[in-house]
Design a protein around this motif. Structure first.
Motif, PDB file in Angstrom:
ATOM      1  N   PRO A 137      -7.660  60.054  16.468  1.00  0.00           N
ATOM      2  CA  PRO A 137      -9.081  60.140  16.091  1.00  0.00           C
ATOM      3  C   PRO A 137      -9.731  58.791  15.830  1.00  0.00           C
ATOM      4  O   PRO A 137     -10.930  58.631  16.041  1.00  0.00           O
ATOM      5  CB  PRO A 137      -9.071  61.014  14.827  1.00  0.00           C
ATOM      6  CG  PRO A 137      -7.677  60.947  14.325  1.00  0.00           C
ATOM      7  CD  PRO A 137      -6.823  60.821  15.535  1.00  0.00           C
TER       8      PRO A 137
ATOM      9  N   LEU B  96     -10.586  57.510  19.255  1.00  0.00           N
ATOM     10  CA  LEU B  96     -11.721  58.279  19.767  1.00  0.00           C
ATOM     11  C   LEU B  96     -13.018  57.876  19.077  1.00  0.00           C
ATOM     12  O   LEU B  96     -14.087  57.846  19.704  1.00  0.00           O
ATOM     13  CB  LEU B  96     -11.460  59.778  19.580  1.00  0.00           C
ATOM     14  CG  LEU B  96     -10.292  60.365  20.375  1.00  0.00           C
ATOM     15  CD1 LEU B  96     -10.096  61.839  20.031  1.00  0.00           C
ATOM     16  CD2 LEU B  96     -10.532  60.207  21.880  1.00  0.00           C
TER      17      LEU B  96
ATOM     18  N   HIS C  49      -8.753  63.265  24.428  1.00  0.00           N
ATOM     19  CA  HIS C  49      -8.809  64.431  23.548  1.00  0.00           C
ATOM     20  C   HIS C  49      -8.049  65.612  24.160  1.00  0.00           C
ATOM     21  O   HIS C  49      -7.262  66.289  23.471  1.00  0.00           O
ATOM     22  CB  HIS C  49     -10.266  64.809  23.303  1.00  0.00           C
ATOM     23  CG  HIS C  49     -10.515  65.390  21.947  1.00  0.00           C
ATOM     24  ND1 HIS C  49      -9.512  65.663  21.049  1.00  0.00           N
ATOM     25  CD2 HIS C  49     -11.663  65.753  21.327  1.00  0.00           C
ATOM     26  CE1 HIS C  49     -10.022  66.171  19.947  1.00  0.00           C
ATOM     27  NE2 HIS C  49     -11.331  66.234  20.086  1.00  0.00           N
TER      28      HIS C  49
ATOM     29  N   THR D  77     -13.065  70.845  17.050  1.00  0.00           N
ATOM     30  CA  THR D  77     -12.958  69.846  18.117  1.00  0.00           C
ATOM     31  C   THR D  77     -13.442  70.398  19.448  1.00  0.00           C
ATOM     32  O   THR D  77     -13.991  69.660  20.264  1.00  0.00           O
ATOM     33  CB  THR D  77     -11.512  69.356  18.246  1.00  0.00           C
ATOM     34  OG1 THR D  77     -10.638  70.469  18.492  1.00  0.00           O
ATOM     35  CG2 THR D  77     -11.066  68.636  16.988  1.00  0.00           C
TER      36      THR D  77
ATOM     37  N   THR E 138     -16.448  68.890  21.656  1.00  0.00           N
ATOM     38  CA  THR E 138     -16.206  68.446  23.031  1.00  0.00           C
ATOM     39  C   THR E 138     -17.156  69.127  24.012  1.00  0.00           C
ATOM     40  O   THR E 138     -17.571  68.519  25.002  1.00  0.00           O
ATOM     41  CB  THR E 138     -14.744  68.722  23.438  1.00  0.00           C
ATOM     42  OG1 THR E 138     -13.874  68.058  22.510  1.00  0.00           O
ATOM     43  CG2 THR E 138     -14.447  68.198  24.835  1.00  0.00           C
TER      44      THR E 138
ATOM     45  N   TRP F  11     -19.178  63.663  15.270  1.00  0.00           N
ATOM     46  CA  TRP F  11     -17.752  63.441  15.456  1.00  0.00           C
ATOM     47  C   TRP F  11     -17.104  62.904  14.181  1.00  0.00           C
ATOM     48  O   TRP F  11     -15.957  63.255  13.868  1.00  0.00           O
ATOM     49  CB  TRP F  11     -17.502  62.473  16.609  1.00  0.00           C
ATOM     50  CG  TRP F  11     -16.077  61.981  16.641  1.00  0.00           C
ATOM     51  CD1 TRP F  11     -15.627  60.724  16.380  1.00  0.00           C
ATOM     52  CD2 TRP F  11     -14.905  62.774  16.937  1.00  0.00           C
ATOM     53  NE1 TRP F  11     -14.259  60.666  16.488  1.00  0.00           N
ATOM     54  CE2 TRP F  11     -13.800  61.908  16.821  1.00  0.00           C
ATOM     55  CE3 TRP F  11     -14.716  64.104  17.275  1.00  0.00           C
ATOM     56  CZ2 TRP F  11     -12.487  62.347  17.049  1.00  0.00           C
ATOM     57  CZ3 TRP F  11     -13.420  64.553  17.486  1.00  0.00           C
ATOM     58  CH2 TRP F  11     -12.324  63.679  17.380  1.00  0.00           C
TER      59      TRP F  11
END
Length: 260
Positions: free
Chosen positions: A123, A126, A170, A197, A201, A246
């Protein structure tokens, strides 16, 4: 003469058929999940999902082309995007509420549900990717405002590349955790993790599709000083919203979710 132009302008917008395929595409989304999870018919779900995707892409493309070929901006695009983002906050808020309710209710056994393969470095990576994408889309908007469509398109493409990298990493992480036995139905943590998540996404996917349209508009010259400002600003605002959301998703699904 002016009255005739007003009536003609209203008629152009009143008789657009492109919302129909978009609406049908949205209708098929829940049917896709019902066919797969309830009816246990993956082939039917694949058909529904495929038809939904085709209708959505064609509908949005036709709608955008209709506007840029004969429409003009009404000045309501930004307020509409703001209201849309508020509605998205409500959706995310509902999922967050369910996740934290489950976290509190099952606190005594929650630590047993945390997968051993959970990597908190992912994470962080990301997050940096999305922060970088916020910078590139902001630069794309700045270059567009200066009339530099070519440079703007390049930075939109960079944003698409970063967003795509986010999705690939991801999804690879999902596959890894899934093989570890951490699935959507393994426990409440799994359900909450994939809901948070997964919904986020899905918003990344929508953002990437809108940016592909933006690249076409920029390179074709359809986005210029007379048209396109609302669209470019709207997708920039939307992408910043996705990036901010996020931080909440990652801190909840990963950090707070994995605490013993």
């Amino acid at each position: 003469m002016a009255q005739h132009e007003v009536h003609h302008h209203l008629g152009e917008h009143e008789y657009s058929y492109w919302p129909l395929p978009v609406g049908l595409a949205v209708l098929l989304v829940p049917l896709t999940f019902i066919a797969f999870f309830v009816w246990q018919k993956p082939m039917l779900a694949l058909i529904f999902g495929g038809v939904s995707l085709v209708l959505f892409v064609l509908g949005i493309a036709g709608w955008v082309h209709e506007f840029f070929s004969k429409g003009h901006e009404e000045g309501l695009g930004m307020p509409a995007m703001m209201f849309f983002i508020v509605s998205e906050v409500v959706i995310f808020g509902t999922i967050f509420a369910g996740f934290y309710m489950a976290r509190v209710t099952h606190a005594d056994v929650w630590s047993q549900w945390v997968p051993k393969g959970m990597n908190l470095t992912i994470p962080v990576i990301l997050t940096f990717i999305l922060w970088a994408s916020s910078a590139t889309i902001a630069l794309a908007e700045k270059f567009f405002e200066k009339g530099k469509n070519g440079l703007s398109a390049i930075f939109v493409l960079l944003t698409i590349a970063l967003g795509s990298a986010f999705m690939v990493i991801h999804i690879m992480e999902w596959l890894h955790l899934w093989h570890e036995g951490f699935t959507l139905s393994s426990n409440m943590y799994g359900t909450g993790f994939y809901m948070l998540t997964g919904i986020h996404t899905s918003h990344i996917v929508v953002g990437l599709l809108t940016m592909l349209v933006a690249v076409f508009l920029l390179l074709s010259g359809k986005a210029n000083e007379h048209k396109g400002h609302t669209y470019i600003k709207a997708i920039t605002m939307y992408w910043h919203f996705v990036d901010i959301m996020w931080l909440l998703v990652a801190s909840s699904a990963y950090l707070i979710g994995s605490l013993a």
